[in-house]
Motif scaffolding. Structure first.
Motif, mmCIF file in Angstrom:
data_model
loop_
_atom_site.group_PDB
_atom_site.id
_atom_site.type_symbol
_atom_site.label_atom_id
_atom_site.label_comp_id
_atom_site.label_asym_id
_atom_site.label_seq_id
_atom_site.Cartn_x
_atom_site.Cartn_y
_atom_site.Cartn_z
ATOM 1 N N MET A 1 34.905 37.033 43.611
ATOM 2 C CA MET A 1 34.917 37.337 42.185
ATOM 3 C C MET A 1 35.011 38.841 41.945
ATOM 4 O O MET A 1 35.696 39.292 41.017
ATOM 5 C CB MET A 1 33.683 36.742 41.507
ATOM 6 N N SER B 1 26.594 43.364 44.083
ATOM 7 C CA SER B 1 26.824 42.003 43.600
ATOM 8 C C SER B 1 26.173 40.987 44.532
ATOM 9 O O SER B 1 25.584 39.992 44.077
ATOM 10 C CB SER B 1 28.325 41.727 43.482
ATOM 11 N N THR C 1 31.968 45.628 38.830
ATOM 12 C CA THR C 1 33.367 46.015 38.963
ATOM 13 C C THR C 1 33.438 47.523 38.724
ATOM 14 O O THR C 1 32.472 48.227 39.043
ATOM 15 C CB THR C 1 34.238 45.214 37.978
ATOM 16 N N ALA D 1 30.961 37.055 35.471
ATOM 17 C CA ALA D 1 31.992 36.105 35.885
ATOM 18 C C ALA D 1 31.515 34.701 35.540
ATOM 19 O O ALA D 1 30.327 34.400 35.640
ATOM 20 C CB ALA D 1 32.265 36.228 37.383
ATOM 21 N N ASP E 1 42.421 42.528 38.768
ATOM 22 C CA ASP E 1 42.776 42.570 37.351
ATOM 23 C C ASP E 1 43.069 43.995 36.903
ATOM 24 O O ASP E 1 43.737 44.202 35.885
ATOM 25 C CB ASP E 1 41.641 41.989 36.496
ATOM 26 N N ASP F 1 38.560 39.818 42.674
ATOM 27 C CA ASP F 1 39.435 39.410 41.576
ATOM 28 C C ASP F 1 39.336 40.383 40.401
ATOM 29 O O ASP F 1 40.342 40.670 39.736
ATOM 30 C CB ASP F 1 39.072 38.001 41.102
ATOM 31 N N SER F 2 38.127 40.875 40.141
ATOM 32 C CA SER F 2 37.957 41.811 39.033
ATOM 33 C C SER F 2 38.690 43.120 39.314
ATOM 34 O O SER F 2 39.235 43.740 38.396
ATOM 35 C CB SER F 2 36.471 42.089 38.786
ATOM 36 N N GLU G 1 26.991 31.772 34.082
ATOM 37 C CA GLU G 1 27.327 33.189 34.193
ATOM 38 C C GLU G 1 26.798 33.776 35.500
ATOM 39 O O GLU G 1 25.641 33.559 35.868
ATOM 40 C CB GLU G 1 26.754 33.956 33.003
#
Length: 209
Positions: A116, A169, A87, A100, A123, A119-120, A82
């Motif tokens: 990552m 992040s 996000t 993620a 989405d 990508d979030s 993990e």
């Protein structure tokens, strides 16, 4: 004389007929005896073949062995680890934590973490354009594309959320890189809401502790 001759011929014919009848009867008996033996052998042969077939198909041991030989090798699922990222909330548009998952053997890099986060956002139908990511001493430099978010098509709140989510992040996953700088295609960051110098630090984890 003639009568004696006639009697002799009659006796000879009678004996011949008796011998003929006896021979025919003997042949018929032999034929009848041989026929049942042939049929029994054939039936026994069929019975043996059928019994053998049933034995092979019904034997649970042989069935299990055949089944085992056709089994596919069971592949263990890939172990994941993990990765904490940030996000945004669809309703409030504010930053929020997320998790993620990546394969356990994957090398964690700032570029991977940024991807990552991107990508979030994707989405949630927000396309963030990344130009490139650089490492400069203890600093991660994130360069954006000028024709995509966070430079265009977003309001000030969502632009701030994108910048905060990426910076936090990175800092949370890489203590060795406590500083984050933003640029636009290698130049200073300038949008309708923010303007940063080319080497201006957006977030410094050392001072935020």
């Amino acid at each position: 004389m003639k009568k004696n001759s006639i009697m002799k011929v009659g006796i000879i014919l009678s004996i011949s007929c008796m011998l003929f009848i006896t021979a025919c009867s003997s042949n018929a008996d032999k034929s009848n005896e041989s026929t049942p033996n042939t049929q029994v052998d054939t039936v026994e042969g069929k019975t043996t073949e059928e019994d053998t077939s049933k034995t092979l198909s019904d034997d649970p041991v042989e069935y299990k062995e055949a089944e085992a030989s056709g089994e596919k090798e069971i592949v263990a699922p890939v172990a994941n680890k993990e990765i904490p990222i940030y996000t945004f909330n669809d309703i409030s548009l504010e930053i929020e934590p997320a998790i993620a998952l990546v394969p356990e053997e994957t090398e964690l890099t700032p570029e991977l973490v940024v991807n990552m986060v991107v990508d979030s956002f994707a989405d949630r139908s927000i396309t963030v354009g990344i130009d490139k990511i650089l490492i400069e001493e203890d600093t991660v430099v994130v360069s954006f594309l000028s024709d995509q978010a966070p430079l265009v098509n977003v309001g000030s709140s969502l632009e701030t959320t994108i910048l905060d989510a990426i910076a936090q992040s990175i800092i949370e996953n890489f203590p060795e890189y406590p500083k984050v700088i933003y640029r636009v295609e290698g130049k200073s960051y300038e949008s309708g809401h923010y303007k940063f110098k080319v080497n201006e630090v957006y977030l410094d984890g050392n001072t935020s502790k």
